[in-house]
Motif scaffolding. Structure first.
Motif, PDB file in Angstrom:
ATOM      1  N   LYS A  55       0.260  -8.314   5.913  1.00  0.00           N
ATOM      2  CA  LYS A  55       0.613  -8.856   4.604  1.00  0.00           C
ATOM      3  C   LYS A  55       1.304  -7.848   3.688  1.00  0.00           C
ATOM      4  O   LYS A  55       1.884  -8.213   2.670  1.00  0.00           O
ATOM      5  CB  LYS A  55      -0.640  -9.395   3.909  1.00  0.00           C
ATOM      6  N   ALA A  56       1.238  -6.581   4.060  1.00  0.00           N
ATOM      7  CA  ALA A  56       1.737  -5.532   3.165  1.00  0.00           C
ATOM      8  C   ALA A  56       3.240  -5.644   2.927  1.00  0.00           C
ATOM      9  O   ALA A  56       3.713  -5.488   1.795  1.00  0.00           O
ATOM     10  CB  ALA A  56       1.395  -4.155   3.732  1.00  0.00           C
ATOM     11  N   ILE A  57       4.012  -5.912   3.988  1.00  0.00           N
ATOM     12  CA  ILE A  57       5.466  -5.981   3.841  1.00  0.00           C
ATOM     13  C   ILE A  57       5.863  -7.156   2.956  1.00  0.00           C
ATOM     14  O   ILE A  57       6.776  -7.060   2.131  1.00  0.00           O
ATOM     15  CB  ILE A  57       6.163  -6.076   5.222  1.00  0.00           C
ATOM     16  N   SER A  58       5.159  -8.282   3.095  1.00  0.00           N
ATOM     17  CA  SER A  58       5.443  -9.452   2.265  1.00  0.00           C
ATOM     18  C   SER A  58       5.144  -9.153   0.801  1.00  0.00           C
ATOM     19  O   SER A  58       5.895  -9.550  -0.099  1.00  0.00           O
ATOM     20  CB  SER A  58       4.612 -10.653   2.733  1.00  0.00           C
ATOM     21  N   CYS A  59       4.054  -8.451   0.583  1.00  0.00           N
ATOM     22  CA  CYS A  59       3.672  -8.082  -0.783  1.00  0.00           C
ATOM     23  C   CYS A  59       4.720  -7.156  -1.397  1.00  0.00           C
ATOM     24  O   CYS A  59       5.094  -7.301  -2.562  1.00  0.00           O
ATOM     25  CB  CYS A  59       2.305  -7.408  -0.765  1.00  0.00           C
ATOM     26  N   MET A  60       5.219  -6.212  -0.606  1.00  0.00           N
ATOM     27  CA  MET A  60       6.213  -5.273  -1.095  1.00  0.00           C
ATOM     28  C   MET A  60       7.496  -5.995  -1.500  1.00  0.00           C
ATOM     29  O   MET A  60       8.055  -5.754  -2.575  1.00  0.00           O
ATOM     30  CB  MET A  60       6.522  -4.227  -0.026  1.00  0.00           C
ATOM     31  N   VAL A  61       7.963  -6.878  -0.622  1.00  0.00           N
ATOM     32  CA  VAL A  61       9.217  -7.595  -0.900  1.00  0.00           C
ATOM     33  C   VAL A  61       9.061  -8.513  -2.107  1.00  0.00           C
ATOM     34  O   VAL A  61       9.968  -8.622  -2.939  1.00  0.00           O
ATOM     35  CB  VAL A  61       9.658  -8.392   0.349  1.00  0.00           C
ATOM     36  N   LYS A  62       7.906  -9.150  -2.214  1.00  0.00           N
ATOM     37  CA  LYS A  62       7.654 -10.008  -3.368  1.00  0.00           C
ATOM     38  C   LYS A  62       7.721  -9.200  -4.662  1.00  0.00           C
ATOM     39  O   LYS A  62       8.311  -9.636  -5.662  1.00  0.00           O
ATOM     40  CB  LYS A  62       6.280 -10.673  -3.238  1.00  0.00           C
TER      41      LYS A  62
ATOM     42  N   MET B  70       9.326  -6.346  -5.098  1.00  0.00           N
ATOM     43  CA  MET B  70      10.706  -5.905  -5.313  1.00  0.00           C
ATOM     44  C   MET B  70      11.544  -7.001  -5.951  1.00  0.00           C
ATOM     45  O   MET B  70      12.475  -6.722  -6.720  1.00  0.00           O
ATOM     46  CB  MET B  70      11.332  -5.482  -3.983  1.00  0.00           C
ATOM     47  N   GLY B  71      11.239  -8.258  -5.628  1.00  0.00           N
ATOM     48  CA  GLY B  71      12.000  -9.380  -6.164  1.00  0.00           C
ATOM     49  C   GLY B  71      11.991  -9.445  -7.687  1.00  0.00           C
ATOM     50  O   GLY B  71      12.899 -10.019  -8.306  1.00  0.00           O
ATOM     51  N   ARG B  72      10.986  -8.831  -8.301  1.00  0.00           N
ATOM     52  CA  ARG B  72      10.892  -8.835  -9.770  1.00  0.00           C
ATOM     53  C   ARG B  72      11.949  -7.939 -10.408  1.00  0.00           C
ATOM     54  O   ARG B  72      12.213  -8.032 -11.606  1.00  0.00           O
ATOM     55  CB  ARG B  72       9.502  -8.362 -10.201  1.00  0.00           C
ATOM     56  N   TYR B  73      12.559  -7.052  -9.607  1.00  0.00           N
ATOM     57  CA  TYR B  73      13.474  -6.060 -10.173  1.00  0.00           C
ATOM     58  C   TYR B  73      14.928  -6.268  -9.743  1.00  0.00           C
ATOM     59  O   TYR B  73      15.773  -5.411 -10.008  1.00  0.00           O
ATOM     60  CB  TYR B  73      13.023  -4.657  -9.739  1.00  0.00           C
ATOM     61  N   VAL B  74      15.209  -7.399  -9.111  1.00  0.00           N
ATOM     62  CA  VAL B  74      16.547  -7.628  -8.548  1.00  0.00           C
ATOM     63  C   VAL B  74      17.661  -7.421  -9.572  1.00  0.00           C
ATOM     64  O   VAL B  74      18.683  -6.811  -9.266  1.00  0.00           O
ATOM     65  CB  VAL B  74      16.649  -9.039  -7.928  1.00  0.00           C
ATOM     66  N   GLU B  75      17.477  -7.914 -10.754  1.00  0.00           N
ATOM     67  CA  GLU B  75      18.540  -7.842 -11.755  1.00  0.00           C
ATOM     68  C   GLU B  75      18.351  -6.684 -12.741  1.00  0.00           C
ATOM     69  O   GLU B  75      19.040  -6.615 -13.757  1.00  0.00           O
ATOM     70  CB  GLU B  75      18.634  -9.167 -12.499  1.00  0.00           C
ATOM     71  N   LYS B  76      17.444  -5.775 -12.390  1.00  0.00           N
ATOM     72  CA  LYS B  76      17.243  -4.587 -13.225  1.00  0.00           C
ATOM     73  C   LYS B  76      18.244  -3.503 -12.837  1.00  0.00           C
ATOM     74  O   LYS B  76      18.768  -3.473 -11.728  1.00  0.00           O
ATOM     75  CB  LYS B  76      15.818  -4.053 -13.065  1.00  0.00           C
ATOM     76  N   ARG B  77      18.473  -2.580 -13.754  1.00  0.00           N
ATOM     77  CA  ARG B  77      19.477  -1.547 -13.539  1.00  0.00           C
ATOM     78  C   ARG B  77      19.153  -0.633 -12.359  1.00  0.00           C
ATOM     79  O   ARG B  77      20.048  -0.183 -11.648  1.00  0.00           O
ATOM     80  CB  ARG B  77      19.607  -0.700 -14.814  1.00  0.00           C
ATOM     81  N   ASP B  78      17.864  -0.352 -12.126  1.00  0.00           N
ATOM     82  CA  ASP B  78      17.495   0.614 -11.095  1.00  0.00           C
ATOM     83  C   ASP B  78      17.159  -0.038  -9.748  1.00  0.00           C
ATOM     84  O   ASP B  78      16.567   0.601  -8.882  1.00  0.00           O
ATOM     85  CB  ASP B  78      16.308   1.462 -11.565  1.00  0.00           C
TER      86      ASP B  78
ATOM     87  N   SER C  18      16.966 -13.352  -1.891  1.00  0.00           N
ATOM     88  CA  SER C  18      16.213 -14.464  -1.309  1.00  0.00           C
ATOM     89  C   SER C  18      16.443 -14.536   0.196  1.00  0.00           C
ATOM     90  O   SER C  18      15.519 -14.826   0.969  1.00  0.00           O
ATOM     91  CB  SER C  18      16.630 -15.785  -1.967  1.00  0.00           C
ATOM     92  N   PHE C  19      17.668 -14.247   0.623  1.00  0.00           N
ATOM     93  CA  PHE C  19      17.982 -14.218   2.056  1.00  0.00           C
ATOM     94  C   PHE C  19      17.238 -13.079   2.737  1.00  0.00           C
ATOM     95  O   PHE C  19      16.729 -13.228   3.860  1.00  0.00           O
ATOM     96  CB  PHE C  19      19.486 -14.067   2.269  1.00  0.00           C
TER      97      PHE C  19
END
Length: 240
Positions: free
Chosen positions: A136-143, A145-153, A220-221
């Motif tokens: 489950k760790a990789i899914s948690c990480m990607v989820k 990361m999705g919060r920062y997609v449109e952030k500068r960094d 999302s892809f």
């Protein structure tokens, strides 16, 4: 620190040190992000050329995942010092049959595989610690990361994530398991898993590229592809 390292090397069967990956010059992946932890085995020292002969069983860019060769003394000591001189010493008892000992270690590693796979598949979410383990760790990480997609960094985040997946054990653990499958004679399963590892490696690159075209649709892809790979890996490990 230098003298203690040589002392251990002279009086032990094998030593392993913890160091930062910045000074491991034999693989370009190590230089991408500073500060990642790594472990290397030191086998001998050349006092004339001031270098150590090392063995590294988890090299991100190498197809075999291993490296044997010389590393400059200064690089070893700098990287080791940053990790505060962390060292593990294996000293074999006198009279021990080394071949039988190595065989016993190999058998124990093989028996550990099934237990480790079960723990991986049974990975849990620790909501009170904001931490997930195992599959489950990789899914948690990607989820996350999705919060920062449109952030500068976000680009820096994907660079760091790609590096740490390749260097800090995620891909290395898969390569280790593949070696155990070959060793145990599970040829068909090993062939399936080898293909899957190649797909995971390509996914890491896909994750990295998502930082260049940082859109919710693109990420999302990446997430969808990750979920497919997790499911494929689950099926292979269940077969084992």
């Amino acid at each position: 620190m230098y003298n203690s390292l040589l002392s251990f090397l002279e009086n032990s069967a094998a030593i392993t040190i913890g160091m930062v990956s910045d000074f491991l010059t034999y693989d370009p992946v190590f230089s991408q992000t500073s500060g990642a932890s790594h472990f290397i085995n030191i086998l001998k020292y050349d006092s004339d050329k001031m270098r150590f002969y090392i063995a590294d069983g988890d090299v991100p860019s190498a197809e075999t995942g291993t490296y044997f060769g010389w590393l400059e003394e200064s690089d070893v000591l700098k990287g080791w010092e940053i990790k505060c001189g962390e060292i593990f010493v294996l000293k074999l008892p006198e009279g021990l049959d080394r071949e039988k000992f190595c065989q016993r270690v190999r058998e124990e590693a093989n028996s550990q595989v099934k237990r480790s796979i079960k723990c991986y598949l049974d990975g849990t979410d620790h909501f009170w610690l904001s931490r997930s383990t195992g599959e489950k760790a990789i899914s948690c990480m990607v989820k996350e990361m999705g919060r920062y997609v449109e952030k500068r960094d976000f680009r820096d985040i994907t660079i760091d994530a790609n590096f740490r997946l390749r260097v800090d054990g995620y891909m290395g653990a898969k390569k280790f398991l593949l070696e155990k499958l070959w060793e145990q004679g599970k040829i068909k399963l090993a062939e399936e898993y080898k293909v899957l590892i190649d797909r995971w490696s390509k996914w890491c690159m896909l994750l990295l590229k998502s930082g260049l075209v940082a859109t919710p649709e693109n990420f999302s892809f990446v997430k969808q592809r990750m979920e497919e790979l997790v499911q494929q890996e689950h099926q292979i490990l269940e077969k084992y």
